[in-house]
Motif scaffolding. Structure first.
Motif, PDB file in Angstrom:
ATOM      1  N   VAL A 189       0.910  -1.276   0.076  1.00 29.49           N
ATOM      2  CA  VAL A 189      -0.095  -0.072  -0.058  1.00 29.49           C
ATOM      3  C   VAL A 189       0.902   1.020  -0.012  1.00 29.49           C
ATOM      4  N   VAL A 198      -6.816  -0.858   5.503  1.00 32.17           N
ATOM      5  CA  VAL A 198      -5.230  -0.973   5.264  1.00 32.17           C
ATOM      6  C   VAL A 198      -4.546   0.488   5.494  1.00 32.17           C
ATOM      7  N   LYS A 199      -3.481   0.418   5.673  1.00 34.96           N
ATOM      8  CA  LYS A 199      -2.772   1.670   5.988  1.00 34.96           C
ATOM      9  C   LYS A 199      -1.646   1.695   4.857  1.00 34.96           C
ATOM     10  N   ASP A 234       1.396  -1.012   4.245  1.00 35.53           N
ATOM     11  CA  ASP A 234       0.915  -2.394   4.743  1.00 35.53           C
ATOM     12  C   ASP A 234       1.365  -3.219   3.476  1.00 35.53           C
ATOM     13  N   VAL A 268       0.137  -6.334   1.150  1.00 31.36           N
ATOM     14  CA  VAL A 268      -1.331  -7.203   1.114  1.00 31.36           C
ATOM     15  C   VAL A 268      -0.982  -8.280   0.236  1.00 31.36           C
ATOM     16  N   GLN A 295      -6.698 -10.271  -0.830  1.00 33.97           N
ATOM     17  CA  GLN A 295      -7.158  -9.826   0.730  1.00 33.97           C
ATOM     18  C   GLN A 295      -8.170  -8.542   0.733  1.00 33.97           C
ATOM     19  N   ILE A 307      -9.025  -5.047   1.387  1.00 30.83           N
ATOM     20  CA  ILE A 307      -8.548  -3.974   1.744  1.00 30.83           C
ATOM     21  C   ILE A 307      -9.440  -3.007   2.276  1.00 30.83           C
TER      22      ILE A 307
END
Length: 141
Positions: free
Chosen positions: A60, A94-95, A98, A100, A104, A106
């Motif tokens: 991310v 998410v931030k 992150d 991923v 996943q 998000i």
């Protein structure tokens, strides 16, 4: 190393085979529409709160709501210089920074950014600002 081998050109990294971030009807296709509005991605109809999934494994690089008209936006960087964008989300899960995995969850779909109905705005970019039609790298739905 033979001279012939030295002149072989390595093809550009092929586009990744992405997974659908969300299954749904395409509300707005990629490209320029009837009214001259350009869409850099596709808009997929969604139920409010539906899980939005990462189209591929990556990192991310942005998660926030600072970009006009895109609402809660997630940008994920993938191998080969590709970035996927997921916009108009109700909630981000998410931030930045992150890692991923493909598939996943998000974010949760919504209608942030002033869109008329819940949807996911999904873009595929390569090398900065070159957009690709997501339909060319997604499997048939």
């Amino acid at each position: 190393l033979s001279p012939a081998a030295a002149s072989v050109t390595v093809p550009a990294t092929p586009p990744p085979r992405l997974a659908w971030p969300l299954k749904g009807k395409i509300l707005v296709p990629y490209g320029t529409g009837a009214g001259g509005q350009k869409n850099d991605g596709i808009d997929i109809q969604a139920e409010k709160g539906a899980p939005v999934k990462a189209a591929d494994t990556g990192k991310v690089v942005y998660a926030g709501s600072d970009v006009a008209h895109l609402g809660n936006l997630v940008l994920i960087q993938h191998a080969g210089g590709y970035i996927t964008a997921y916009a108009n989300n109700e909630e981000l899960l998410v931030k930045k920074d992150d890692e991923v995995k493909k598939g996943q969850t998000i974010a949760k779909a919504g209608s942030s950014g002033g869109v008329a109905s819940p949807r996911l705005h999904f873009e595929v970019r390569r090398g900065g600002n070159k957009t690709l039609d997501p339909m060319t790298v997604l499997p048939a739905q």
